[in-house]
Design a protein around this motif. Sequence first.
Motif, short mmCIF file in Angstrom:
data_model
loop_
_atom_site.label_atom_id
_atom_site.label_comp_id
_atom_site.label_asym_id
_atom_site.label_seq_id
_atom_site.Cartn_x
_atom_site.Cartn_y
_atom_site.Cartn_z
N LEU A 144 0.49 -1.32 0.34
CA LEU A 144 -0.06 0.67 -0.39
C LEU A 144 0.93 1.09 0.22
O LEU A 144 1.60 0.77 1.14
CB LEU A 144 -0.49 0.22 1.25
N CYS A 145 0.64 1.94 -0.80
CA CYS A 145 1.46 3.84 -1.23
C CYS A 145 0.54 4.11 -0.93
O CYS A 145 -0.14 5.02 -1.22
CB CYS A 145 2.32 3.41 -2.66
N LEU A 146 1.72 5.69 -0.34
CA LEU A 146 1.05 7.23 0.01
C LEU A 146 1.69 7.85 0.33
O LEU A 146 3.04 7.96 0.85
CB LEU A 146 0.53 6.96 1.71
N HIS A 147 1.95 8.62 -0.45
CA HIS A 147 3.16 9.84 -1.27
C HIS A 147 2.03 11.35 -0.84
O HIS A 147 1.33 10.88 -1.09
CB HIS A 147 3.11 10.15 -2.49
N GLU A 148 3.07 12.23 -0.07
CA GLU A 148 2.62 13.13 0.59
C GLU A 148 2.47 14.07 -0.67
O GLU A 148 1.50 14.69 -0.68
CB GLU A 148 3.38 13.50 1.59
N SER A 149 2.78 13.54 -1.63
CA SER A 149 2.92 15.24 -3.14
C SER A 149 1.32 14.53 -3.82
O SER A 149 0.88 15.37 -4.60
CB SER A 149 4.09 14.37 -3.96
N ALA A 150 0.64 13.42 -3.68
CA ALA A 150 -0.53 13.59 -3.99
C ALA A 150 -1.68 12.17 -3.27
O ALA A 150 -1.19 11.65 -2.38
CB ALA A 150 -0.61 12.28 -5.48
N ILE A 151 -1.59 13.06 -1.64
CA ILE A 151 -2.10 11.92 -0.37
C ILE A 151 -3.36 12.07 -0.60
O ILE A 151 -3.83 11.63 0.59
CB ILE A 151 -1.78 13.98 0.34
N ASP A 152 -3.69 12.78 -1.64
CA ASP A 152 -5.66 12.22 -1.47
C ASP A 152 -5.98 11.16 -1.83
O ASP A 152 -7.13 10.48 -2.38
CB ASP A 152 -6.28 13.69 -3.07
N LYS A 153 -5.02 10.14 -2.97
CA LYS A 153 -5.00 9.14 -2.55
C LYS A 153 -4.24 7.62 -2.50
O LYS A 153 -2.48 7.89 -3.17
CB LYS A 153 -4.80 8.88 -4.39
N ALA A 154 -4.24 6.74 -2.08
CA ALA A 154 -4.04 6.02 -1.18
C ALA A 154 -3.66 4.68 -2.68
O ALA A 154 -4.23 4.10 -3.16
CB ALA A 154 -3.83 5.53 -0.33
#
Length: 248
Positions: A144-154
Motif C-alpha cells: 500500500l503506497c501513500l505519498h505526500e505529493s499526491a496525498i489524496d490517493k492511496a
Amino acid sequence: MEDSIGGRRSAIYEINKDYGQFIGVDLFKNTIRIVITDCKSNKLNSFTYYLNKEVPVIDQLIQQLQRAAESCVNLLGIGIGLSAEIKHDEQIVKSCTFYDWHNVNLKEIIERQFMVFTYIDHRANGIAVRENLMGHGKQLNNILCLHESAIDKAVLILSGKICRGELNCNGTIDSGFLLKNLSTIKRFVDVSHILIGYCTEVLEIEARQLMRSLGNQIICYPEEQNCIELGMATVAEIEWFESIYFML
C-alpha cells in the motif's frame, strides 16, 4: 545473468538507455511539471511551467509538450499524471475539478498532435509504480503506497499490479483517516508492507511514529525530486513496451 547448463551460451540482455526518450508530466492545479528520461528512467532534463488562467489548459499543455519534444532525439512515449477520475481502460478523463474537465479524451488529443504513444493515469499511481519497480517497493508484490505529493490517493498494489477498484476507476481517500487506521487496514488488506513517502517534517514524524507501532512493515522515505513526473515517464515506458511486445 544465468550460468549455462550446456548447449547454447547464456544470453545477457540490458536495456539500451540511448534508444529513445520518454516525457513524464505532472498536470496539477496551476502548474505543468515535465521531465525527460532515457530508456533506463534516468532524468535527462526537467522544467516547470505555470498555467495562464486566460489560456485553455489543453493549449498550454500541448505547447509545453512541444517544447520538451523538441529536445528529444527519438521520443517514444508521453505519460501524463492528473488528480482526476479516469476511465482507465478507455484512457478518458471522466472528471477533473481543477480544469472543469468532463469526459475529455486526453490520450487521443495528445496522440493526434504528436503521433506518439500517450498514457494517462492518476498522478499517485505514477509514483507507486516507479517505487514498486525500482524504488523502495522493489520486489514486493503486495503493498500500500501513500505519498505526500499526491496525498489524496492511496495506491494498492497486489501481485505487482495496481488494484483500481470498482469499474476500474480511480478514487480518493482522506489521508488523515488512512494514517490513523493503518494498523486496521493492514489486517484487513493482505499487504506485506506500507510505503510512505514524505516531503515535510510533519509527515516524517507521523510516519516514524507508525514505524514504532507497526515495525518493519512500514517503509518511510523522503520523496525523490520530480517523483510524480518521473513516475509518469516510467509508466509510459512500461505501457509503451507492452504495446510493442504484443504487436510483435
